[in-house]
Structures are given as C-alpha cells and as structure tokens.
Design a protein around this motif. Structure first.
Motif, PDB file in Angstrom:
ATOM      1  N   VAL A  65       0.922  -1.432   0.019  1.00  0.00           N
ATOM      2  CA  VAL A  65      -0.022  -0.011  -0.001  1.00  0.00           C
ATOM      3  C   VAL A  65       1.034   1.362  -0.231  1.00  0.00           C
ATOM      4  O   VAL A  65       0.684   2.272  -0.391  1.00  0.00           O
ATOM      5  N   ARG A  66       2.206   1.173   0.457  1.00  0.00           N
ATOM      6  CA  ARG A  66       2.952   2.328   0.702  1.00  0.00           C
ATOM      7  C   ARG A  66       3.095   2.825  -0.753  1.00  0.00           C
ATOM      8  O   ARG A  66       3.481   3.972  -0.915  1.00  0.00           O
ATOM      9  N   MET A  67       3.289   2.144  -1.673  1.00  0.00           N
ATOM     10  CA  MET A  67       3.244   2.675  -3.288  1.00  0.00           C
ATOM     11  C   MET A  67       2.194   3.759  -3.561  1.00  0.00           C
ATOM     12  O   MET A  67       2.618   4.438  -4.457  1.00  0.00           O
ATOM     13  N   HIS A 118      -0.802  -2.704  -8.350  1.00  0.00           N
ATOM     14  CA  HIS A 118      -0.360  -4.018  -9.008  1.00  0.00           C
ATOM     15  C   HIS A 118       0.903  -4.067  -9.231  1.00  0.00           C
ATOM     16  O   HIS A 118       1.403  -5.190  -9.341  1.00  0.00           O
ATOM     17  N   VAL A 119       1.729  -3.122  -9.307  1.00  0.00           N
ATOM     18  CA  VAL A 119       3.277  -3.067  -9.755  1.00  0.00           C
ATOM     19  C   VAL A 119       3.897  -2.755  -8.406  1.00  0.00           C
ATOM     20  O   VAL A 119       5.052  -2.364  -8.451  1.00  0.00           O
ATOM     21  N   SER A 120       3.141  -2.643  -7.296  1.00  0.00           N
ATOM     22  CA  SER A 120       4.081  -2.487  -6.066  1.00  0.00           C
ATOM     23  C   SER A 120       4.923  -3.620  -5.573  1.00  0.00           C
ATOM     24  O   SER A 120       5.534  -3.395  -4.864  1.00  0.00           O
ATOM     25  N   ALA A 121       4.853  -4.696  -6.158  1.00  0.00           N
ATOM     26  CA  ALA A 121       5.741  -6.084  -5.941  1.00  0.00           C
ATOM     27  C   ALA A 121       5.810  -6.528  -7.314  1.00  0.00           C
ATOM     28  O   ALA A 121       4.873  -6.428  -8.298  1.00  0.00           O
ATOM     29  N   VAL A 172      -0.470 -10.716  -8.996  1.00  0.00           N
ATOM     30  CA  VAL A 172       0.030  -9.334  -8.287  1.00  0.00           C
ATOM     31  C   VAL A 172      -0.663  -9.100  -7.262  1.00  0.00           C
ATOM     32  O   VAL A 172      -1.762  -9.507  -6.951  1.00  0.00           O
ATOM     33  N   PRO A 173      -0.292  -7.992  -6.639  1.00  0.00           N
ATOM     34  CA  PRO A 173      -1.026  -7.594  -5.470  1.00  0.00           C
ATOM     35  C   PRO A 173      -2.207  -7.017  -5.705  1.00  0.00           C
ATOM     36  O   PRO A 173      -2.414  -5.933  -6.607  1.00  0.00           O
ATOM     37  N   PRO A 203      -4.436 -12.937 -10.171  1.00  0.00           N
ATOM     38  CA  PRO A 203      -4.328 -12.430 -11.580  1.00  0.00           C
ATOM     39  C   PRO A 203      -5.182 -10.916 -11.437  1.00  0.00           C
ATOM     40  O   PRO A 203      -6.047 -10.830 -10.977  1.00  0.00           O
ATOM     41  N   TRP A 204      -4.655 -10.097 -12.550  1.00  0.00           N
ATOM     42  CA  TRP A 204      -4.871  -8.649 -12.149  1.00  0.00           C
ATOM     43  C   TRP A 204      -6.422  -8.381 -12.726  1.00  0.00           C
ATOM     44  O   TRP A 204      -7.072  -7.573 -11.866  1.00  0.00           O
ATOM     45  N   ILE A 205      -6.884  -9.152 -13.491  1.00  0.00           N
ATOM     46  CA  ILE A 205      -8.370  -8.816 -14.048  1.00  0.00           C
ATOM     47  C   ILE A 205      -9.155  -9.004 -12.794  1.00  0.00           C
ATOM     48  O   ILE A 205     -10.205  -8.639 -12.978  1.00  0.00           O
ATOM     49  N   THR A 206      -9.018  -9.999 -11.853  1.00  0.00           N
ATOM     50  CA  THR A 206      -9.952 -10.034 -10.868  1.00  0.00           C
ATOM     51  C   THR A 206     -10.118  -8.822 -10.032  1.00  0.00           C
ATOM     52  O   THR A 206     -11.340  -8.889  -9.285  1.00  0.00           O
TER      53      THR A 206
END
Length: 278
Positions: A65-67, A118-121, A172-173, A203-206
């Motif tokens: 979440v820090r991202m 999604h790109v935070s990790a 992804v997160p 998966p990102w789409i979810t």
C-alpha cells in the motif's frame, strides 16, 4: 472487541483520544473505530476478528500500500495482541451514493491507483493457483451444499476446472474489494483508495469484478475510463480466465453472504452464477 478498549489503546499510543464514530460494516468481520487526538488529527483503528485476515491486511499495508503514498491510508502501528491496525484518517467522502459514483474521471483515477497497487511488488507465476482455486471451491461447495442446486454445483466445478488446463497464471497484489464504497473523493476531486482487508495476490483482472458486475453494466464508458487510467486492456486469455473465475466468485458469494446474513448479496452471486450457466 468493544470500542472502549480500542479507544483506550489509541490513547496509549497517540495521547488523549476521543471517540468519533463506529465505522464497522454489518458483516462483523472487523470493528472499525474513528477517533481524533488532542491536536484534532483523525485516526482509524481497525480490529480484525480473524488472525489470518489480520496478518493478511497487515502485510498488504507493510509491503504494497505504501506505493500509493497519500492516495491510501498509511499504517501508523500494528497491535498484534488486539489484531488491531492504526491508520491515519484520509480526507474525503465515500464515492458510493454521491454524484461521483458514475463519473468517468473517478474511474480513470482508480485505474491509475489500481495499476500502482498491482506493480507495488514483482509479479509471480503461480504454478499452483488453479489447483488451489479448485480446492477452495470444493470447501465452499461443502459449506453451501444446502444452498446450491446440483446444476449450479456441476456448472461451477466444470468452469473452475477449466482453469487447470490454462498455462500457469501470473499474480499481482490486488485490492479485491475495488468499488465506490472503498473510494474517497474530496472537494478538489482528489481520489483515494481505502480498506485493504481483502488484499492478496491474484491475477490482475480479478480486481475489476466489483465494478464489472455492477457499475460497468449500466455505464460501459466507466469501463473504458478505468482501462485508460490503468494503461492496459484485457486480452482474450484474460477474459477467458475471468469468465471461469466468475463461477468461483458466484459460489463463494452465495455461501459467504448466507453465512453473514446478507440475502441481497447472496442473490447477486446467484445471478452471476446463473448467467454463466445460461
């Protein structure tokens, strides 16, 4: 967990605090209390009933979440003895039920914030995702056997089972409760994302399902605005997986909703499942 104990812990940590409101949801999985300290600064204290869910949410705040910087709550402190998170209170009004709820500019910004999460990790190829999903579905089918018809059970098994035939999925997160009740907007139109109680790798789409099954059906321009902000549109493979995943979501929604006394939400989940059967 009573609110007095939560306010007392806030006072221990922040100095004298005053109770403002109980912000808990009706499902009873968490006790959420808003307090204000002596300087007038607002805080949110969240006691999570289940230890596993507490650890999951704590990990999300610490790792992902820090991202989002000031576009999401920041973790002040974690209190393991009470399964309690202490977060700063953000400015803004919940988008749900306001003029912003169907505003494309909100969805564009939520698309941007979702991508940041999604790109935070780094993405992870989850070789076991499909098998784990099938196992989890079976647990829900067992719990909800009295709620589901044989046709619904067979259909869900068949569709979720197809995911095992796909290549390994990338996770992804994700927020996983990404909808207007968890978005804030202030007078300047600044949008923020809150409540990471469901956050985990998927998966990102979810992370679009809450919007897709509700607001986007009425207003497809909101879908376009979200994906424009997100910077990516789903591929055919994404949508194939997503359709199969919705069978799992329909079953879990029906069972969870009945167990938490929410027949309206259960009916919504049954509607999704029957659409897929049709």
């Amino acid at each position: 967990m009573d609110t007095a104990r939560i306010v007392a812990r806030c006072t221990e940590v922040l100095g004298e605090c005053t109770f403002v409101a109980d912000r808990s949801m009706a499902h009873g999985e968490a006790v959420v209390v808003e307090v204000v300290d002596a300087s007038g600064t607002g805080w949110i204290a969240k006691h999570v009933v289940q230890e596993k869910k507490y650890r999951q949410e704590l990990g999300a705040y610490r790792d992902w979440v820090r991202m989002l910087s000031d576009s999401a709550p920041a973790l002040h402190s974690a209190h393991d003895d009470m399964n309690m998170l202490l977060l700063n209170k953000l400015n803004g009004t919940t988008v749900e039920g306001t003029r912003w709820e169907y505003d494309p500019s909100i969805y564009h910004r939520i698309g941007e914030l979702t991508r940041l999460l999604h790109v935070s990790a780094a993405p992870v190829v989850d070789e076991d995702y499909a098998e784990n999903l099938v196992e989890d579905l079976e647990k829900y089918l067992f719990r909800g056997a009295h709620l589901l018809s044989h046709a619904e059970i067979d259909s869900a098994r068949d569709q979720v089972g197809e995911i095992t035939e796909m290549p390994p999925l990338i996770t992804v997160p994700c927020h996983l409760d990404n909808q207007p009740r968890n978005w804030l907007v202030d007078d300047d139109g600044t949008v923020r994302l809150i409540d990471f109680g469901h956050a985990r790798r998927q998966p990102w789409i979810t992370d679009t399902n809450r919007m897709d099954l509700r607001h986007w059906r009425q207003s497809p321009e909101l879908r376009e605005a979200f994906y424009d902000g997100y910077g990516r549109t789903p591929t055919d493979d994404d949508m194939y997986f997503y359709r199969l995943y919705l069978a799992y979501l329909g079953v879990t929604t029906i069972v969870w909703a009945y167990e938490h006394g929410d027949p309206t939400f259960a009916a919504e989940g049954r509607g999704w499942l029957r659409e897929l059967m049709g």
